[in-house]
Design a protein around this motif. Structure first.
Motif, PDB file in Angstrom:
ATOM      1  N   PRO A   1       0.846  -1.201   0.000  1.00 21.21           N
ATOM      2  CA  PRO A   1       0.000   0.000   0.000  1.00 21.21           C
ATOM      3  C   PRO A   1       0.883   1.253   0.000  1.00 21.21           C
ATOM      4  CG  PRO A   1      -0.805  -1.580   1.614  1.00 21.21           C
ATOM      5  CD  PRO A   1       0.511  -2.098   1.125  1.00 21.21           C
ATOM      6  N   GLY A   2       0.562   2.206  -0.873  1.00 20.19           N
ATOM      7  CA  GLY A   2       1.374   3.418  -1.005  1.00 20.19           C
ATOM      8  C   GLY A   2       2.417   3.325  -2.103  1.00 20.19           C
ATOM      9  N   GLU A   3       2.695   2.090  -2.578  1.00 22.31           N
ATOM     10  CA  GLU A   3       3.680   1.889  -3.654  1.00 22.31           C
ATOM     11  C   GLU A   3       2.977   2.052  -5.001  1.00 22.31           C
ATOM     12  OE1 GLU A   3       7.074  -1.481  -4.737  1.00 22.31           O
ATOM     13  OE2 GLU A   3       5.180  -2.128  -3.844  1.00 22.31           O
ATOM     14  N   ILE A   4       3.655   2.720  -5.967  1.00 22.43           N
ATOM     15  CA  ILE A   4       3.059   2.862  -7.302  1.00 22.43           C
ATOM     16  C   ILE A   4       3.134   1.528  -8.044  1.00 22.43           C
ATOM     17  CG2 ILE A   4       3.574   5.345  -7.481  1.00 22.43           C
ATOM     18  CD1 ILE A   4       5.857   4.605  -9.430  1.00 22.43           C
ATOM     19  N   LEU A   5       2.285   1.390  -9.051  1.00 21.24           N
ATOM     20  CA  LEU A   5       2.254   0.143  -9.827  1.00 21.24           C
ATOM     21  C   LEU A   5       3.544  -0.034 -10.623  1.00 21.24           C
ATOM     22  CD1 LEU A   5       0.288  -2.179 -10.311  1.00 21.24           C
ATOM     23  CD2 LEU A   5      -0.745  -0.882 -12.164  1.00 21.24           C
ATOM     24  N   GLY A   6       4.091   1.101 -11.096  1.00 20.36           N
ATOM     25  CA  GLY A   6       5.389   1.038 -11.781  1.00 20.36           C
ATOM     26  C   GLY A   6       5.301   0.782 -13.267  1.00 20.36           C
ATOM     27  N   LEU A   7       4.346   1.470 -13.936  1.00 17.90           N
ATOM     28  CA  LEU A   7       4.289   1.368 -15.393  1.00 17.90           C
ATOM     29  C   LEU A   7       3.961   2.730 -15.997  1.00 17.90           C
ATOM     30  CD1 LEU A   7       1.002   1.363 -16.071  1.00 17.90           C
ATOM     31  CD2 LEU A   7       1.199  -1.018 -15.451  1.00 17.90           C
ATOM     32  N   ALA A   8       4.412   2.934 -17.235  1.00 15.41           N
ATOM     33  CA  ALA A   8       4.090   4.142 -18.003  1.00 15.41           C
ATOM     34  C   ALA A   8       3.175   3.721 -19.141  1.00 15.41           C
ATOM     35  CB  ALA A   8       5.365   4.793 -18.536  1.00 15.41           C
ATOM     36  N   ILE A   9       2.166   4.558 -19.437  1.00 14.91           N
ATOM     37  CA  ILE A   9       1.201   4.203 -20.486  1.00 14.91           C
ATOM     38  C   ILE A   9       1.123   5.297 -21.545  1.00 14.91           C
ATOM     39  CG2 ILE A   9      -0.219   2.700 -19.043  1.00 14.91           C
ATOM     40  CD1 ILE A   9      -2.146   5.058 -18.614  1.00 14.91           C
ATOM     41  N   VAL A  10       0.750   4.875 -22.777  1.00 14.11           N
ATOM     42  CA  VAL A  10       0.517   5.811 -23.888  1.00 14.11           C
ATOM     43  C   VAL A  10      -0.773   5.384 -24.588  1.00 14.11           C
ATOM     44  CG1 VAL A  10       2.983   6.260 -24.244  1.00 14.11           C
ATOM     45  CG2 VAL A  10       1.863   4.447 -25.564  1.00 14.11           C
TER      46      VAL A  10
ATOM     47  N   ASN B   1       6.381   1.397 -20.791  1.00  9.18           N
ATOM     48  CA  ASN B   1       7.619   1.185 -20.047  1.00  9.18           C
ATOM     49  C   ASN B   1       7.274   0.592 -18.691  1.00  9.18           C
ATOM     50  OD1 ASN B   1      10.353   1.274 -19.374  1.00  9.18           O
ATOM     51  ND2 ASN B   1      10.636   3.272 -20.350  1.00  9.18           N
ATOM     52  N   LEU B   2       8.212  -0.143 -18.116  1.00 10.00           N
ATOM     53  CA  LEU B   2       8.043  -0.747 -16.793  1.00 10.00           C
ATOM     54  C   LEU B   2       9.178  -0.262 -15.890  1.00 10.00           C
ATOM     55  CD1 LEU B   2       7.228  -4.416 -17.891  1.00 10.00           C
ATOM     56  CD2 LEU B   2       5.590  -2.733 -17.012  1.00 10.00           C
ATOM     57  N   LEU B   3       8.811   0.194 -14.684  1.00  8.83           N
ATOM     58  CA  LEU B   3       9.811   0.677 -13.728  1.00  8.83           C
ATOM     59  C   LEU B   3      10.659  -0.489 -13.239  1.00  8.83           C
ATOM     60  CD1 LEU B   3      10.900   2.975 -11.884  1.00  8.83           C
ATOM     61  CD2 LEU B   3       9.124   2.330 -10.234  1.00  8.83           C
TER      62      LEU B   3
ATOM     63  N   GLY C   1      12.360  -2.975 -11.152  1.00  4.80           N
ATOM     64  CA  GLY C   1      12.166  -3.373  -9.768  1.00  4.80           C
ATOM     65  C   GLY C   1      10.803  -3.029  -9.207  1.00  4.80           C
ATOM     66  N   GLY C   2       9.940  -2.397 -10.011  1.00  4.55           N
ATOM     67  CA  GLY C   2       8.604  -2.034  -9.550  1.00  4.55           C
ATOM     68  C   GLY C   2       7.660  -3.235  -9.558  1.00  4.55           C
ATOM     69  N   PRO C   3       6.495  -3.100  -8.927  1.00  3.92           N
ATOM     70  CA  PRO C   3       5.560  -4.231  -8.838  1.00  3.92           C
ATOM     71  C   PRO C   3       5.184  -4.824 -10.195  1.00  3.92           C
ATOM     72  CG  PRO C   3       4.852  -2.450  -7.388  1.00  3.92           C
ATOM     73  CD  PRO C   3       6.002  -1.917  -8.184  1.00  3.92           C
ATOM     74  N   ALA C   4       4.929  -3.977 -11.205  1.00  5.70           N
ATOM     75  CA  ALA C   4       4.530  -4.487 -12.526  1.00  5.70           C
ATOM     76  C   ALA C   4       5.630  -5.337 -13.133  1.00  5.70           C
ATOM     77  CB  ALA C   4       4.172  -3.321 -13.451  1.00  5.70           C
ATOM     78  N   GLU C   5       6.897  -4.885 -13.019  1.00  6.28           N
ATOM     79  CA  GLU C   5       8.006  -5.664 -13.578  1.00  6.28           C
ATOM     80  C   GLU C   5       8.233  -6.934 -12.756  1.00  6.28           C
ATOM     81  OE1 GLU C   5      12.350  -4.485 -15.212  1.00  6.28           O
ATOM     82  OE2 GLU C   5      12.204  -4.713 -13.032  1.00  6.28           O
ATOM     83  N   ARG C   6       8.149  -6.816 -11.433  1.00  4.84           N
ATOM     84  CA  ARG C   6       8.389  -7.977 -10.552  1.00  4.84           C
ATOM     85  C   ARG C   6       7.394  -9.103 -10.825  1.00  4.84           C
ATOM     86  NH1 ARG C   6       8.642  -4.168  -6.087  1.00  4.84           N
ATOM     87  NH2 ARG C   6       6.659  -5.019  -5.314  1.00  4.84           N
ATOM     88  N   SER C   7       6.170  -8.736 -11.207  1.00 10.15           N
ATOM     89  CA  SER C   7       5.139  -9.751 -11.442  1.00 10.15           C
ATOM     90  C   SER C   7       5.489 -10.656 -12.625  1.00 10.15           C
ATOM     91  CB  SER C   7       3.785  -9.089 -11.698  1.00 10.15           C
ATOM     92  OG  SER C   7       3.747  -8.501 -12.997  1.00 10.15           O
TER      93      SER C   7
END
Length: 385
Positions: free
Chosen positions: A211-220, A235-237, A239-245
């Motif tokens: 909770p409080g952590e961003i999802l970690g993705l960029a969208i267009v 794009n994926l951050l 080490g962010g949650p989206a990339e880690r998944s």
């Protein structure tokens, strides 16, 4: 009320339908249904009602909707943003299978090309189940719902009469089914139609985060004329949650987030919806897995035929309605990556123009949204959500 798409009388002057008629409406959303190849009228009406039930907000809840203009002509049906007049959706007329109006709701049902066909010599089993196909259902609200549905039906009737006149055929000599078969040979190339009809490309993704952590993705945005107008993972951050998944890739289309559809919504609205998830620990995404690069195929028999689009520094900046480029799947706002297998990423503008001017036959272009290209090449810094 339900309309078959041939021989429907309507409220428009046939001459106006040749150029196109515009109706105001509110776009509520789109959904996809699996269907028998040739269902009964009652079955199709039930499908239209199912599409409405899926998309309409429950009683008492606010209904997300986008102000749009519906452009209806004998060639195609487009859904244009009322503000910018950019095309959110674009269907060749022959891809529309049914139109239903249910009170103030219009349901526009477009068929999708089958993912693959068996070869003519493959053995046919009598025990095989009936062939299924996918229908995409677009749902609109308008006080003129009945008139809009009639106008679309009428467009088919006018097109049919045009076809007969052009080919010197009497109406009594040709059945509507034969006309449909003829139209079937003129279908547009659009790899999306095949791609989005494959169930293995459509999946639900669950991402865990603090909770409080961003999802970690960029969208267009997916680009002008996309068959599925929604946001693209650009794009994926690290080490962010989206990339880690490990569940998301650059190029994937996001259809909904925690049950909220993003289809047809402005990019700023989609960004706000994703930002509002910051305090949650589980995020469920419905995505269509897509490669970041889109293929377009332009069929140009001779250099005397205009391609029908303009390019500035490798970016497609305008597109002629009804031209061979539009038919081939070209999108405004995309960057050309390859022409006939040859990379043009570092090619000067004049050279790209020269290659395109002289290209004939079947021209294969690979493109991607310019904003994705700029992020991937470091020209822009991503804004991670």
């Amino acid at each position: 009320r339900f309309y078959h798409v041939i021989f429907m009388p309507g409220p428009c002057d046939p001459e106006d339908l040749l150029d196109g008629v515009v109706f105001g409406a509110k776009y509520l959303g789109s959904t996809q249904l699996q269907s028998e190849k040739n269902p009964s009228t009652n079955a199709r009406m039930a499908q239209a009602q199912e599409a409405v039930d899926r998309i309409k907000a429950p009683e008492g809840e606010s209904q997300p909707m986008t102000e749009v203009d519906l452009f209806i002509s004998t060639q195609r049906i487009k859904v244009l943003s009322a503000d910018t007049q950019e095309a959110m959706m674009d269907h060749a007329l022959q891809m529309i299978s049914y139109i239903a109006d249910i009170g103030n709701i219009v349901v526009l049902m477009a068929r999708r090309k089958p993912a693959s066909r068996k070869s003519a010599d493959s053995p046919a089993s009598s025990a095989e189940p009936p062939k299924k196909c996918w229908m995409i259902c677009h749902v609109f609200f308008s006080e003129d719902a009945q008139i809009i549905a009639q106008a679309i039906g009428q467009a088919f009737g006018v097109t049919y009469q045009q076809f007969l006149h052009t080919n010197g055929i009497k109406a009594t000599d040709l059945k509507p089914g034969e006309y449909s078969d003829y139209l079937g040979t003129q279908e547009l190339f659009n790899g999306d139609l095949v791609h989005f009809s494959r169930s293995e490309n459509i999946r639900e993704v669950c991402i865990s985060k603090k909770p409080g952590e961003i999802l970690g993705l960029a969208i267009v945005e997916s680009g002008w004329g996309s068959i599925l107008p929604t946001v693209v993972v650009a794009n994926l951050l690290h080490g962010g949650p989206a990339e880690r998944s490990g569940e998301l890739s650059i190029g994937d289309r996001i259809m909904s987030v925690n049950g909220t559809s993003l289809v047809g919504l402005p990019i700023t609205t989609c960004q706000s919806i994703i930002r509002d998830l910051k305090n949650l620990s589980i995020i469920k995404l419905s995505i269509v897995h897509c490669p970041p690069v889109t293929m377009a195929i332009i069929k140009r028999p001779d250099a005397k035929y205009q391609l029908g689009f303009s390019v500035e520094d490798g970016i497609i900046c305008s597109l002629m309605r009804g031209g061979i480029a539009e038919r081939g799947g070209i999108r405004v706002g995309h960057r050309i990556i390859e022409i006939n297998g040859q990379s043009v990423v570092a090619t000067p503008h004049e050279k790209i123009i020269d290659i395109l001017s002289n290209a004939v036959g079947e021209i294969h272009l690979k493109t991607m949204p310019t904003s994705t290209y700029r992020l991937l090449t470091g020209l822009d810094q991503p804004v991670f959500l």
